[in-house]
Design a protein around this motif. Sequence first.
Motif, PDB file in Angstrom:
ATOM      1  N   ASP A  19      11.998  24.307 -28.696  1.00 58.43           N
ATOM      2  CA  ASP A  19      11.055  25.115 -27.910  1.00 58.43           C
ATOM      3  C   ASP A  19       9.601  24.870 -28.301  1.00 58.43           C
ATOM      4  O   ASP A  19       8.730  24.751 -27.433  1.00 58.43           O
ATOM      5  N   GLN A  20       9.336  24.785 -29.613  1.00 57.44           N
ATOM      6  CA  GLN A  20       7.951  24.649 -30.044  1.00 57.44           C
ATOM      7  C   GLN A  20       7.367  23.310 -29.625  1.00 57.44           C
ATOM      8  O   GLN A  20       6.234  23.217 -29.144  1.00 57.44           O
TER       9      GLN A  20
ATOM     10  N   LEU B  12       6.892  23.295 -25.842  1.00 55.09           N
ATOM     11  CA  LEU B  12       5.679  24.024 -25.445  1.00 55.09           C
ATOM     12  C   LEU B  12       4.439  23.183 -25.715  1.00 55.09           C
ATOM     13  O   LEU B  12       3.514  23.134 -24.895  1.00 55.09           O
TER      14      LEU B  12
ATOM     15  N   CYS C  50       1.897  21.997 -22.863  1.00 60.54           N
ATOM     16  CA  CYS C  50       0.489  22.417 -22.935  1.00 60.54           C
ATOM     17  C   CYS C  50      -0.458  21.221 -22.988  1.00 60.54           C
ATOM     18  O   CYS C  50      -1.586  21.300 -22.486  1.00 60.54           O
TER      19      CYS C  50
ATOM     20  N   GLN D  27      -1.817  24.529 -27.363  1.00 60.43           N
ATOM     21  CA  GLN D  27      -1.416  25.909 -27.106  1.00 60.43           C
ATOM     22  C   GLN D  27      -1.884  26.353 -25.722  1.00 60.43           C
ATOM     23  O   GLN D  27      -2.863  25.824 -25.188  1.00 60.43           O
TER      24      GLN D  27
ATOM     25  N   LEU E 154       0.278  32.487 -21.834  1.00 59.68           N
ATOM     26  CA  LEU E 154       1.317  32.285 -22.847  1.00 59.68           C
ATOM     27  C   LEU E 154       2.711  32.581 -22.304  1.00 59.68           C
ATOM     28  O   LEU E 154       3.620  31.745 -22.387  1.00 59.68           O
ATOM     29  N   ASN E 155       2.909  33.761 -21.743  1.00 61.19           N
ATOM     30  CA  ASN E 155       4.246  34.148 -21.279  1.00 61.19           C
ATOM     31  C   ASN E 155       4.748  33.255 -20.149  1.00 61.19           C
ATOM     32  O   ASN E 155       5.915  32.848 -20.124  1.00 61.19           O
TER      33      ASN E 155
ATOM     34  N   SER F 282       3.827  30.223 -19.551  1.00 63.50           N
ATOM     35  CA  SER F 282       4.088  28.887 -20.084  1.00 63.50           C
ATOM     36  C   SER F 282       5.464  28.837 -20.738  1.00 63.50           C
ATOM     37  O   SER F 282       6.227  27.877 -20.543  1.00 63.50           O
ATOM     38  N   TYR F 283       5.790  29.870 -21.513  1.00 65.72           N
ATOM     39  CA  TYR F 283       7.118  29.947 -22.124  1.00 65.72           C
ATOM     40  C   TYR F 283       8.200  29.968 -21.049  1.00 65.72           C
ATOM     41  O   TYR F 283       9.270  29.373 -21.195  1.00 65.72           O
ATOM     42  N   SER F 284       7.925  30.648 -19.952  1.00 71.35           N
ATOM     43  CA  SER F 284       8.902  30.736 -18.873  1.00 71.35           C
ATOM     44  C   SER F 284       9.161  29.362 -18.259  1.00 71.35           C
ATOM     45  O   SER F 284      10.306  28.980 -18.004  1.00 71.35           O
TER      46      SER F 284
ATOM     47  N   VAL G 242       8.687  26.433 -19.717  1.00 71.00           N
ATOM     48  CA  VAL G 242       9.312  25.564 -20.715  1.00 71.00           C
ATOM     49  C   VAL G 242      10.793  25.890 -20.897  1.00 71.00           C
ATOM     50  O   VAL G 242      11.645  25.004 -20.933  1.00 71.00           O
ATOM     51  N   LYS G 243      11.110  27.188 -21.012  1.00 69.22           N
ATOM     52  CA  LYS G 243      12.477  27.586 -21.342  1.00 69.22           C
ATOM     53  C   LYS G 243      13.382  27.643 -20.115  1.00 69.22           C
ATOM     54  O   LYS G 243      14.553  27.263 -20.176  1.00 69.22           O
TER      55      LYS G 243
END
Length: 657
Positions: A372-373, A376, A380, A388, A394-395, A397-399, A401-402
């Motif tokens: 995940d890291q 991301l 980014c 970053q 942020l949220n 972007s995580y969505s 990616v995951k």
Amino acid sequence: MRTGGASTSSLDSSSTTQWKYDVFLSFRGIDTRRSFTDHLYAALKRKGIFTFRDNEELERGNYISAELLKAIEESRFAIVIFSINYAFSTWCFDELAKIVKCMKETGLTVLPIFYDVDPCDVRKQIGTFEQAFNEHAKRFKENTEKIETWRAALREVGSLSGWHLQDRHESEFIQVIVELILHKLHLKFSINTNSFTYKQKKESITKNLVGINFLVDELITSYLRLQGNNVYMIGICGMGGLGKTTLARVVYDMCSNHFEGSSFIANVREAYEKNGLLPLQKQLLGQILKERNIDIWDVYEGVNMIKNMLCQKKVLLVLDDVNQLDQLENLVGKHDWFGSGSWIIITTRDKHLLVEHGVDEDKIYSPNTLEDQDALQLFCSKAFKKEQPKEGFLNISYSVVKNYAKGLPLALVVLGSFLAGRTIDVWISALKSFKKIPKKEIVDILKVSYDGLEEMIKEIFLDIACFFNGEEKYRVMEILENCGFDAGIGISVLMDKSLLTVESGKIWMHDLLQDMGREIIRQESPKEPGMRSRLWLHEDLLHVLTNNTATKAIQAINLKGAGVQNYEAFPKALSKMYNLRLLKIGGVHIPNGLDYLSNNLRYVNWHDYPPKCLPFSFQLEKLVGRTLWDSQIEYLWEGIKVITSFNCFSIIYYFSL
């Protein structure tokens, strides 16, 4: 002739030493700078051996520079070239004293070369060396300690294992030296992949490749060895877009200088489908042997040449994207085709193909998707040009990616590029669009990037996906321009959107992106190929001919005639293709000739064009590209035809081939 005993203390030196150079060259400029030393430096550089050579023509005063002293400290090897005037230089003696000190303190390996001087003269300090010390004694009569330090350093280095040129050819002499340096570097490299130099080189190659460093270390330490007599044949296996090619390319770039020859054959599957095995065999031999003109008449001869010419060579060979067994059998056959210590790396989506070829299962590496890291960070880097997310992203972007990219590098790059510079509202809208696409269908996820293109650039993308992946860029641009597209800006935008790349002058599109483009065409009419805009598969053309379903929707055909059986139906099918703008075909025999070609044709490439003339109804006004290789054409038309907007000289150039 080798002389004296070897100095190999550097092999046991601490791995914490921060080496910057592989080799430091100590020499007297007036003797060898423009001859032997220059040739040796060039040979070391060609093999990727990082070498320090003082570029100053004249000595800069009486004292050696701090830069040179530091360079000696940061070098693995020092090659000292003793020549006729070496001992007259106080600069050279200061270098030599520092070299001896580092040999004892940091493990520097010292290799002397006796160039037009007798090793005994150096060790015993007679001849010109005696004359030089007599002069130095007068000059430094108040500093006898310095003279004794120089004498001791000269005796010590002069007694080490080295080379005496004598009457040998310099080119052969230099080759022996370079091979020894490479061998010793191989030993160091294989002993400790955590060394500073290894990390430094890896980081320079992988600077902008997120998450690759762990994979490189794991592959080399667990599957490969630079020292030993085995031939290592390994596979890198996994789904498309996983980064198999990137991983193989990084390992290749890092390690190719450790081998006598190397070859990276990209996109084997594509190249094989277009031109067969012969060009691949020629490329393999040409790159490893560094020969441009490799003559091979057939695949069987190519196999024999590979076996006979490479069986004694230590080589690094990468076959990228292999999909058929005969590709392996005719390119990398068996282990004994290659010399001891060779690496054969194969990337493929098909694990069984590797097993079938005899690659041991414990030699098949399957890299995982990104954690995940790392995922991301990669996303980014494309979406925000930094590691970053921007504030407020942020949220979401995580969505992305995951939930959508699932750690697949290609998807991360394409999605990040598509969303770059857009507002949060656009991101949210895009996520809603993503939800309509099945999460496991990465092709449909990639299509979001396609949907954002202008119509003309979409057409360029589809033409490349269907016809021109892996082709020379200049040729693709010429054809696209001929078809009325602004190819320059179109290709530039597609590169910006990470939808294609240009490498070594060729246009490349990843398999997943190519599949996406072809799926878009298939969806134009899932059941009836005759209603699609592009045809590139033999079975689709055969369906159109057999069922008489050709329509004006067809804009482009690009395929060879092999596999098409109903030749007599081809003229009738062409008569329905009013909007055909691009026709690239070969090997189609038409017994009764043609009576129609689309007047919208912009580009024709018809190998072995069968009729004796062009259809009388065919208008040339829009035609700007042509190739009728090995054609049966004898004249342009039957009868007299008035041409209003076409250059007659161009007609001759176009069709008299």
